[in-house]
Design a protein around this motif. Structure first.
Motif, PDB file in Angstrom:
ATOM      1  N   TRP A 100       1.066  -1.400  -0.118  1.00 46.61           N
ATOM      2  CA  TRP A 100       0.288   0.069  -0.162  1.00 46.61           C
ATOM      3  C   TRP A 100       0.960   1.033   0.299  1.00 46.61           C
ATOM      4  N   THR A 101       0.666   2.074  -0.822  1.00 38.25           N
ATOM      5  CA  THR A 101       1.538   3.705  -1.354  1.00 38.25           C
ATOM      6  C   THR A 101       2.286   3.271  -1.236  1.00 38.25           C
ATOM      7  N   ILE A 115       7.763  -7.980   0.205  1.00 35.41           N
ATOM      8  CA  ILE A 115       6.859  -7.244   0.136  1.00 35.41           C
ATOM      9  C   ILE A 115       5.276  -8.174  -0.323  1.00 35.41           C
ATOM     10  N   ARG A 116       4.448  -7.804   0.588  1.00 39.05           N
ATOM     11  CA  ARG A 116       3.045  -9.132   0.861  1.00 39.05           C
ATOM     12  C   ARG A 116       1.941  -8.230  -0.288  1.00 39.05           C
ATOM     13  N   ASP A 121      -2.464   1.114  -3.705  1.00 37.42           N
ATOM     14  CA  ASP A 121      -3.407   1.246  -4.450  1.00 37.42           C
ATOM     15  C   ASP A 121      -3.046   1.609  -5.632  1.00 37.42           C
ATOM     16  N   GLY A 122      -2.417   1.839  -6.048  1.00 38.72           N
ATOM     17  CA  GLY A 122      -2.763   0.963  -7.985  1.00 38.72           C
ATOM     18  C   GLY A 122      -3.647   0.102  -8.553  1.00 38.72           C
ATOM     19  N   ARG A 137       2.182   5.954  -7.668  1.00 35.78           N
ATOM     20  CA  ARG A 137       2.608   4.862  -8.463  1.00 35.78           C
ATOM     21  C   ARG A 137       3.757   4.314  -9.076  1.00 35.78           C
ATOM     22  N   LEU A 138       4.692   6.162  -8.888  1.00 36.48           N
ATOM     23  CA  LEU A 138       6.087   5.890  -8.274  1.00 36.48           C
ATOM     24  C   LEU A 138       6.539   5.098  -7.521  1.00 36.48           C
ATOM     25  N   LEU A 139       5.848   5.372  -5.872  1.00 37.71           N
ATOM     26  CA  LEU A 139       6.313   5.021  -4.566  1.00 37.71           C
ATOM     27  C   LEU A 139       6.778   3.474  -4.640  1.00 37.71           C
ATOM     28  N   GLU A 140       4.968   3.172  -5.795  1.00 36.30           N
ATOM     29  CA  GLU A 140       4.745   0.839  -5.248  1.00 36.30           C
ATOM     30  C   GLU A 140       5.134   0.547  -6.052  1.00 36.30           C
TER      31      GLU A 140
END
Length: 379
Positions: A100-101, A115-116, A121-122, A137-140
């Motif tokens: 998430w984010t 990462i699970r 958000d995407g 989107r960039l961060l995820e």
């Protein structure tokens, strides 16, 4: 083995509100403790620094701090430094973060970071049919690309996430689990005709469809009642209360038979499930919902949606019914059928609990996670 979780939500007194993500982390942490592992949970973005211990799980809550510029980057690097210090002192061997984010974006540690996928958000923007903010989107995408491994709570979520972010990563599926000793049938009196929805009141969970469905049920079932439990949310399209939109859709007769409770303590949710005749969860956007697991584990007939992840948990016509929530008439017909067939409700309930015990019980899921962690640490 010492495992750590990095999260922005966790169900603990004094912290910001926690939802299904925090619950699933806590369930897994408790399962790991029961198997003899050490667990530390880092909860970032809080109001205060808190160090505590609950059920042998060490909680380290880190207060948020504002930076003059590039807050999203500098705050992550600050968290990284604090967490790495604990890693060095405590001998933590692996860190798990949710998608998430992109909470773990730009963080690097001396140990594996996995990462699970609980639903980014995407992922939810895609299911909602709306654009994602470029920063999220960039961060995820950055977090997912840089993770040492990725695991998903459902195969559907894994496949769609790979498609959305253009990932070539191999993603293993380990479903969410549940403690079937806590969520189990209660010896309480069931309220005849009581229908229950619990969870956030939000469009993506099919709440507005539920209003249309209940209108049809109320026409022929004078004994039925619908109880909504959950926090009201601002509708993303109408920019107003989802509860108010729900009430506008209701017919005059249906409106008389709906009651609403704004959030109840998590520890009390199972009592409301136990007293209900049928549980209705017509969601369009989930990863592998804890609410569905809780319902099935408590031997309740469930009428869910049939979207994406649903066939990984539900067995249509065996553990309940999985129906497209947009098909209001068919969804209502299945509810009416169950209202008039208590033996079938009971069969669905028993089959649902047995299905959860065999496939999604804490014991089964915890061992799969431990095996996965061992592989990641060795590699």
């Amino acid at each position: 083995m010492h495992i750590a979780f990095l999260t922005s939500e966790y169900p603990f007194k004094g912290l910001t509100r926690s939802g299904g993500l925090g619950t699933s982390i806590k369930n897994l942490a408790k399962g790991l403790i029961a198997q003899g592992l050490k667990v530390t949970v880092f909860v970032v973005g809080q109001q205060n620094d808190i160090v505590s211990k609950e059920e042998d799980i060490q909680l380290i809550c880190i207060a948020k701090k504002k930076h003059r510029a590039f807050n999203w980057y500098l705050e992550r690097k600050r968290y990284q430094k604090i967490i790495q210090n604990h890693v060095d002192k405590q001998g933590i061997q692996l860190i798990e973060a949710p998608d998430w984010t992109g909470i773990s974006a730009y963080m690097t540690f001396s140990i594996p970071l996995i990462i699970r996928l609980h639903g980014s958000d995407g992922y939810f923007c895609h299911l909602d049919g709306r654009p994602q903010k470029w920063k999220h989107r960039l961060l995820e995408r950055t977090a997912l690309k840089n993770a040492d491994a990725v695991v998903s709570v459902s195969t559907f979520t894994a496949g769609l996430t790979k498609e959305i972010f253009g990932l070539k990563t191999v993603i293993r599926t380990i479903h969410n689990g549940i403690d079937t000793d806590i969520f189990k049938p209660f010896d309480v009196e069931v309220n005849p005709g009581q229908l229950l929805y619990f969870g956030t009141l939000i469009r993506k969970k099919g709440v507005l469809e539920l209003a249309e469905i209940f209108n049809k049920v109320a026409e022929s079932q004078p004994q039925c009642r619908l109880l909504l439990i959950g926090k009201d949310a601002l509708d993303i399209f109408e920019k107003t209360s989802t509860l108010s939109l729900f009430q506008k859709i209701l017919s005059p007769e249906a409106k008389k038979r709906v009651s609403y409770l704004n959030e109840v303590p998590y520890a009390n949710v199972n009592e409301y499930i136990a007293r209900s005749h049928i549980v209705l969860l017509p969601s369009f956007a989930e990863a592998f919902p804890m609410t569905w697991l809780e319902t099935l584990a408590m031997e309740k007939a469930l009428v869910s949606s049939n979207v994406g992840w649903a066939n990984e948990m539900m067995v249509d016509g065996v553990t309940g019914y999985a129906i497209n929530p947009k098909d209001h008439l068919l969804y209502a017909e299945k509810i009416i059928e169950l209202l008039n067939d208590i033996p079938k409700c009971n069969r669905f309930g028993k089959a649902g609990r047995q299905h959860v015990i065999e496939k999604f019980s804490a014991e089964v899921i915890t061992q799969r996670n431990i095996d996965f962690y061992n592989i990641c640490i060795r590699q």
